[in-house]
Design a protein around this motif. Structure first.
Motif, PDB file in Angstrom:
ATOM      1  N   THR A  38      37.660  47.044  49.113  1.00 56.01           N
ATOM      2  CA  THR A  38      37.561  47.241  50.566  1.00 56.01           C
ATOM      3  C   THR A  38      37.348  45.920  51.307  1.00 56.01           C
ATOM      4  O   THR A  38      37.477  45.876  52.527  1.00 56.01           O
ATOM      5  CB  THR A  38      36.422  48.220  50.919  1.00 56.01           C
ATOM      6  OG1 THR A  38      35.203  47.728  50.363  1.00 56.01           O
ATOM      7  CG2 THR A  38      36.725  49.614  50.380  1.00 56.01           C
ATOM      8  N   LEU A  39      37.047  44.835  50.590  1.00 57.79           N
ATOM      9  CA  LEU A  39      36.920  43.524  51.235  1.00 57.79           C
ATOM     10  C   LEU A  39      38.287  42.901  51.546  1.00 57.79           C
ATOM     11  O   LEU A  39      38.395  42.026  52.402  1.00 57.79           O
ATOM     12  CB  LEU A  39      36.123  42.554  50.349  1.00 57.79           C
ATOM     13  CG  LEU A  39      34.659  42.895  50.099  1.00 57.79           C
ATOM     14  CD1 LEU A  39      34.052  41.899  49.122  1.00 57.79           C
ATOM     15  CD2 LEU A  39      33.887  42.892  51.405  1.00 57.79           C
ATOM     16  N   ALA A  40      39.325  43.336  50.832  1.00 59.38           N
ATOM     17  CA  ALA A  40      40.649  42.719  50.954  1.00 59.38           C
ATOM     18  C   ALA A  40      41.188  42.670  52.386  1.00 59.38           C
ATOM     19  O   ALA A  40      41.646  41.614  52.831  1.00 59.38           O
ATOM     20  CB  ALA A  40      41.645  43.404  50.027  1.00 59.38           C
ATOM     21  N   GLY A  45      42.844  39.385  56.914  1.00 59.50           N
ATOM     22  CA  GLY A  45      42.787  39.164  58.363  1.00 59.50           C
ATOM     23  C   GLY A  45      42.214  37.804  58.714  1.00 59.50           C
ATOM     24  O   GLY A  45      42.673  37.139  59.640  1.00 59.50           O
ATOM     25  N   PHE A  46      41.221  37.364  57.956  1.00 58.42           N
ATOM     26  CA  PHE A  46      40.624  36.048  58.179  1.00 58.42           C
ATOM     27  C   PHE A  46      41.599  34.939  57.788  1.00 58.42           C
ATOM     28  O   PHE A  46      41.778  33.953  58.501  1.00 58.42           O
ATOM     29  CB  PHE A  46      39.331  35.917  57.370  1.00 58.42           C
ATOM     30  CG  PHE A  46      38.716  34.553  57.443  1.00 58.42           C
ATOM     31  CD1 PHE A  46      37.963  34.173  58.552  1.00 58.42           C
ATOM     32  CD2 PHE A  46      38.903  33.630  56.429  1.00 58.42           C
ATOM     33  CE1 PHE A  46      37.410  32.908  58.629  1.00 58.42           C
ATOM     34  CE2 PHE A  46      38.348  32.367  56.491  1.00 58.42           C
ATOM     35  CZ  PHE A  46      37.596  32.001  57.598  1.00 58.42           C
ATOM     36  N   ILE A 119      49.270  45.147  57.735  1.00 51.69           N
ATOM     37  CA  ILE A 119      47.873  45.304  58.127  1.00 51.69           C
ATOM     38  C   ILE A 119      47.795  45.207  59.645  1.00 51.69           C
ATOM     39  O   ILE A 119      48.271  44.248  60.239  1.00 51.69           O
ATOM     40  CB  ILE A 119      46.986  44.204  57.497  1.00 51.69           C
ATOM     41  CG1 ILE A 119      47.206  44.148  55.986  1.00 51.69           C
ATOM     42  CG2 ILE A 119      45.522  44.434  57.837  1.00 51.69           C
ATOM     43  CD1 ILE A 119      46.912  45.412  55.243  1.00 51.69           C
ATOM     44  N   GLY A 120      47.178  46.208  60.262  1.00 48.44           N
ATOM     45  CA  GLY A 120      47.053  46.244  61.718  1.00 48.44           C
ATOM     46  C   GLY A 120      45.898  45.401  62.233  1.00 48.44           C
ATOM     47  O   GLY A 120      45.166  44.762  61.474  1.00 48.44           O
ATOM     48  N   LYS A 121      45.725  45.428  63.551  1.00 55.13           N
ATOM     49  CA  LYS A 121      44.697  44.636  64.223  1.00 55.13           C
ATOM     50  C   LYS A 121      43.289  44.889  63.690  1.00 55.13           C
ATOM     51  O   LYS A 121      42.476  43.994  63.619  1.00 55.13           O
ATOM     52  CB  LYS A 121      44.705  44.924  65.724  1.00 55.13           C
ATOM     53  CG  LYS A 121      45.939  44.466  66.428  1.00 55.13           C
ATOM     54  CD  LYS A 121      45.882  44.856  67.905  1.00 55.13           C
ATOM     55  CE  LYS A 121      47.242  44.764  68.531  1.00 55.13           C
ATOM     56  NZ  LYS A 121      47.258  45.333  69.860  1.00 55.13           N
ATOM     57  N   PRO A 174      48.083  35.389  45.887  1.00 55.35           N
ATOM     58  CA  PRO A 174      47.622  34.517  46.968  1.00 55.35           C
ATOM     59  C   PRO A 174      48.730  34.349  47.998  1.00 55.35           C
ATOM     60  O   PRO A 174      49.905  34.319  47.666  1.00 55.35           O
ATOM     61  CB  PRO A 174      47.297  33.192  46.264  1.00 55.35           C
ATOM     62  CG  PRO A 174      47.976  33.286  44.941  1.00 55.35           C
ATOM     63  CD  PRO A 174      48.167  34.725  44.620  1.00 55.35           C
ATOM     64  N   MET A 175      48.340  34.283  49.251  1.00 55.69           N
ATOM     65  CA  MET A 175      49.311  34.124  50.328  1.00 55.69           C
ATOM     66  C   MET A 175      49.413  32.664  50.713  1.00 55.69           C
ATOM     67  O   MET A 175      48.420  31.958  50.794  1.00 55.69           O
ATOM     68  CB  MET A 175      48.877  34.962  51.533  1.00 55.69           C
ATOM     69  CG  MET A 175      48.816  36.442  51.178  1.00 55.69           C
ATOM     70  SD  MET A 175      48.679  37.471  52.612  1.00 55.69           S
ATOM     71  CE  MET A 175      50.314  37.364  53.268  1.00 55.69           C
TER      72      MET A 175
END
Length: 180
Positions: A38-40, A45-46, A119-121, A174-175
């Motif tokens: 759930t941290l993903a 987003g960060f 992933i949304g806002k 990793p992105m």
């Protein structure tokens, strides 16, 4: 010292990660995300606040499967039930009518679908490029749209094969940083 009396020293933890070789730091973070998925969304987003488009691999290789749980033509949105994504995000997948394309008129609650995920806002999953799982249904709709385009003198539409389900979603790698 990373922990004193059950309290983690955040600064010491960050410093410990900073001194590790890259591969080891990535392994530690990967283990953290495997244990606390759930941290993903918050981490993504960060790390990628300006990510505004779906990566190509997400459209083809990392498709999710689920069931259209609800949809309102009046509001133009609904939700897809997908247990794997619900486990990670703690929510059903939002779907907007625009992401249902030519299938919007035939996708009804209970229909099995395949979709890409963005992933949304609010770090919640959103369905993108929603397609029915039933290849026969998908093929008939695409043919119908093609015939409509031909009737409108837009020329024939090339046949398209429906996307095959890709199985459960694999953990994201990793992105790469995004440039301007």
């Amino acid at each position: 010292m990373l922990m004193a009396e059950g309290i983690v020293d955040t600064q010491a933890f960050v410093e410990a990660l900073m001194t590790m070789p890259r591969e080891q730091a990535v392994a530690v973070l990967g283990e953290l995300l495997r244990n606390r998925p759930t941290l993903a969304p918050s981490i993504v987003g960060f790390a990628c606040p300006d990510l505004t488009y779906a990566p190509a691999r997400g459209m083809t290789e990392k498709r999710a499967m689920g069931t259209l749980k609800s949809f309102s033509a009046k509001t133009g949105f609904g939700f897809i039930a997908c247990p794997e994504l619900h486990e990670v995000f703690g929510a059903d997948v939002f779907v907007h009518i625009k992401q249902m394309g030519p299938f919007a008129s035939v996708l009804t609650p209970g229909t099995a679908v395949t979709f890409a995920v963005v992933i949304g806002k609010e770090n919640k999953p959103q369905a993108y490029d929603v397609q029915p799982m039933d290849g026969v249904l998908a093929e008939s709709i695409i043919q119908s749209v093609g015939e409509t385009m031909q009737d409108m003198s837009m020329g024939p539409m090339a046949p398209m094969a429906p996307m095959a389900p890709m199985g459960p979603m694999a953990p994201m790698g990793p992105m790469a940083p995004m440039g301007p």
